[in-house]
Design an enzyme around this catalytic site. Structure first.
Site, PDB file in Angstrom:
ATOM      1  N   ASN A  20       0.869  -1.176   0.000  1.00 20.48           N
ATOM      2  CA  ASN A  20       0.000   0.000   0.000  1.00 20.48           C
ATOM      3  C   ASN A  20       0.910   1.230   0.000  1.00 20.48           C
ATOM      4  O   ASN A  20       1.478   1.586   1.030  1.00 20.48           O
ATOM      5  CB  ASN A  20      -0.894  -0.029   1.255  1.00 20.48           C
ATOM      6  CG  ASN A  20      -1.733   1.234   1.398  1.00 20.48           C
ATOM      7  OD1 ASN A  20      -1.813   2.051   0.473  1.00 20.48           O
ATOM      8  ND2 ASN A  20      -2.367   1.402   2.549  1.00 20.48           N
ATOM      9  N   LYS A  49       0.128   4.215  -0.269  1.00 24.70           N
ATOM     10  CA  LYS A  49      -0.539   5.411   0.293  1.00 24.70           C
ATOM     11  C   LYS A  49      -0.313   6.603  -0.664  1.00 24.70           C
ATOM     12  O   LYS A  49      -0.281   6.392  -1.868  1.00 24.70           O
ATOM     13  CB  LYS A  49      -0.052   5.667   1.722  1.00 24.70           C
ATOM     14  CG  LYS A  49      -0.197   4.411   2.600  1.00 24.70           C
ATOM     15  CD  LYS A  49      -0.016   4.658   4.067  1.00 24.70           C
ATOM     16  CE  LYS A  49      -0.189   3.342   4.824  1.00 24.70           C
ATOM     17  NZ  LYS A  49      -0.149   3.507   6.275  1.00 24.70           N
ATOM     18  N   HIS A  86      -9.395   1.190   5.177  1.00 25.32           N
ATOM     19  CA  HIS A  86      -8.111   1.424   5.850  1.00 25.32           C
ATOM     20  C   HIS A  86      -8.349   2.386   7.012  1.00 25.32           C
ATOM     21  O   HIS A  86      -9.184   3.291   6.918  1.00 25.32           O
ATOM     22  CB  HIS A  86      -7.099   2.009   4.858  1.00 25.32           C
ATOM     23  CG  HIS A  86      -5.718   2.020   5.416  1.00 25.32           C
ATOM     24  ND1 HIS A  86      -5.285   2.996   6.288  1.00 25.32           N
ATOM     25  CD2 HIS A  86      -4.688   1.156   5.271  1.00 25.32           C
ATOM     26  CE1 HIS A  86      -4.040   2.722   6.649  1.00 25.32           C
ATOM     27  NE2 HIS A  86      -3.652   1.621   6.046  1.00 25.32           N
ATOM     28  N   GLU A  93      -6.823   4.875   7.950  1.00 20.08           N
ATOM     29  CA  GLU A  93      -6.686   6.299   7.591  1.00 20.08           C
ATOM     30  C   GLU A  93      -7.957   6.810   6.920  1.00 20.08           C
ATOM     31  O   GLU A  93      -8.350   7.965   7.096  1.00 20.08           O
ATOM     32  CB  GLU A  93      -5.439   6.478   6.697  1.00 20.08           C
ATOM     33  CG  GLU A  93      -4.158   6.319   7.512  1.00 20.08           C
ATOM     34  CD  GLU A  93      -2.981   5.702   6.765  1.00 20.08           C
ATOM     35  OE1 GLU A  93      -2.963   5.717   5.522  1.00 20.08           O
ATOM     36  OE2 GLU A  93      -2.072   5.189   7.452  1.00 20.08           O
ATOM     37  N   GLU A 145      -5.109  -4.649  10.906  1.00 25.91           N
ATOM     38  CA  GLU A 145      -4.114  -3.583  11.040  1.00 25.91           C
ATOM     39  C   GLU A 145      -4.396  -2.816  12.335  1.00 25.91           C
ATOM     40  O   GLU A 145      -5.223  -1.889  12.333  1.00 25.91           O
ATOM     41  CB  GLU A 145      -4.198  -2.616   9.861  1.00 25.91           C
ATOM     42  CG  GLU A 145      -3.820  -3.214   8.533  1.00 25.91           C
ATOM     43  CD  GLU A 145      -3.234  -2.163   7.588  1.00 25.91           C
ATOM     44  OE1 GLU A 145      -2.170  -2.425   7.031  1.00 25.91           O
ATOM     45  OE2 GLU A 145      -3.821  -1.079   7.426  1.00 25.91           O
ATOM     46  N   GLY A 162       2.676   2.682  10.843  1.00 23.87           N
ATOM     47  CA  GLY A 162       3.622   3.775  10.648  1.00 23.87           C
ATOM     48  C   GLY A 162       4.337   4.194  11.924  1.00 23.87           C
ATOM     49  O   GLY A 162       4.987   5.235  11.957  1.00 23.87           O
ATOM     50  N   SER A 202       3.625  -1.743  10.546  1.00 23.03           N
ATOM     51  CA  SER A 202       5.078  -1.779  10.782  1.00 23.03           C
ATOM     52  C   SER A 202       5.710  -3.137  10.479  1.00 23.03           C
ATOM     53  O   SER A 202       6.611  -3.576  11.189  1.00 23.03           O
ATOM     54  CB  SER A 202       5.400  -1.324  12.215  1.00 23.03           C
ATOM     55  OG  SER A 202       5.028   0.037  12.384  1.00 23.03           O
TER      56      SER A 202
HETATM   57  P1  13P Z   1       3.193   0.658   7.754  1.00 22.49           P
HETATM   58  O1  13P Z   1       3.698  -0.642   7.183  1.00 22.49           O
HETATM   59  O2  13P Z   1       3.914   1.850   7.225  1.00 22.49           O
HETATM   60  O3  13P Z   1       3.085   0.607   9.235  1.00 22.49           O
HETATM   61  O4  13P Z   1       1.682   0.828   7.204  1.00 22.49           O
HETATM   62  C1  13P Z   1       0.805  -0.221   7.331  1.00 22.49           C
HETATM   63  C2  13P Z   1      -0.406   0.103   6.538  1.00 22.49           C
HETATM   64  O5  13P Z   1      -1.150   0.988   6.898  1.00 22.49           O
HETATM   65  C3  13P Z   1      -0.646  -0.670   5.311  1.00 22.49           C
HETATM   66  O6  13P Z   1      -1.931  -0.463   4.842  1.00 22.49           O
END
Ligand code: 13P
Length: 251
Positions: free
Chosen positions: A9, A11, A95, A97, A167, A173, A212
């Site tokens: 992903n 983003k 997601h 976010e 997640e 992150g 992560s």
């Molecule tokens: P990270 O791997 O940067 O923690 O992000 C995970 C994520 O949100 C994947 O959709």
């Protein structure tokens, strides 16, 4: 479950040059790791480049979101039919976010998953608790509520076409990965929730862990019984790290 899946992903990251390097890296990873299905989810404007770059390989492409409508006056939005028309086979739905910043409620997430499925896209549906919810001991009830709403809105029939990604919000992150035991516990719960409907659905649904995941912790997570692969954010932007994570599925 014999196959694994690793989803990148990106983003809101990447440009044409970076996409080129990531496409080559993913194609190499896919060629050397037969039993993993690799999916790249770039920002919308890079989708065409990634689809063309991956054509002829087994690397698949997905969107990061879809609108609840099919077409019309929704400035700035993209529909599932558009993703499908471009050649996407997957789309990330719900997601954290999108949930926290753009108002995707459990119900909207369930409806989007159903809509994606109706356009021939495999929804990668994200669930997971916040730090606050974990500290209150509410992890299982939050995940149960999120998964139950998917059943209510989309029906269990979208599995195993749909993929579920656990997640934990506090792990995204932050560099603070869930321990393999913490992740396995929630994955086991999700598998059990699907099993209420059918054992074969539960067995054949891919459950990914995200939050992560890095080259040096992926193997310990993927070795757990109910973790079938990963949904990768930051590390998917580095071709070498992503390749190591894909390799780590072969445990
Ligand atoms: P990270 O791997 O940067 O923690 O992000 C995970 C994520 O949100 C994947 O959709």
């Amino acid at each position: 479950m014999t196959r694994s899946m690793v989803v990148g992903n990106w983003k809101m990251n990447g440009d044409k040059a970076q996409a080129g390097a990531l496409i080559s890296g993913a194609i190499t990873s896919q060629a050397e790791t037969e039993a993993v299905d690799i999916v790249l989810c770039p920002p919308f404007v890079l989708i065409q480049q990634v689809i063309s770059g991956c054509s002829g390989s087994k690397v698949a492409v997905g969107g990061q979101n879809l609108n609840l409508n099919t077409s019309g006056a929704h400035t700035g939005e993209i529909s599932g039919s558009m993703l499908s028309d471009q050649g996407c086979r997957y789309v990330i739905v719900g997601h954290s976010e999108r949930r926290s910043l753009y108002g995707d409620t459990d119900t909207i997430v369930g409806k989007k998953a159903a809509l994606a499925d109706s356009f021939g896209l495999r929804p990668i549906i994200c669930v997971g608790e916040t730090q606050f919810e974990r500290e209150r001991g509410a992890t299982n009830s939050v995940v149960e509520r999120q998964v139950q709403t998917i059943f209510d809105e989309a029906g269990p029939g979208i599995f195993p076409n749909a993929i579920l990604a656990y997640e934990p919000v506090w792990a995204i992150g932050t560099g603070q990965t869930a321990t393999p035991d913490q992740a396995q516990e929630v994955h086991g719960l999700i598998r059990k929730l699907i099993k209420q409907y059918s054992s074969s659905l539960a067995e054949n649904t891919l459950l990914l862990y995200g939050g992560s995941v890095k080259a040096d912790n992926a193997r310990d997570l993927f070795v757990m019984g109910d973790i079938d692969g990963g949904l990768i954010g930051g590390a998917s932007l580095n071709p070498d790290d992503f390749r190591e994570i894909c390799r780590a599925t072969q445990v």
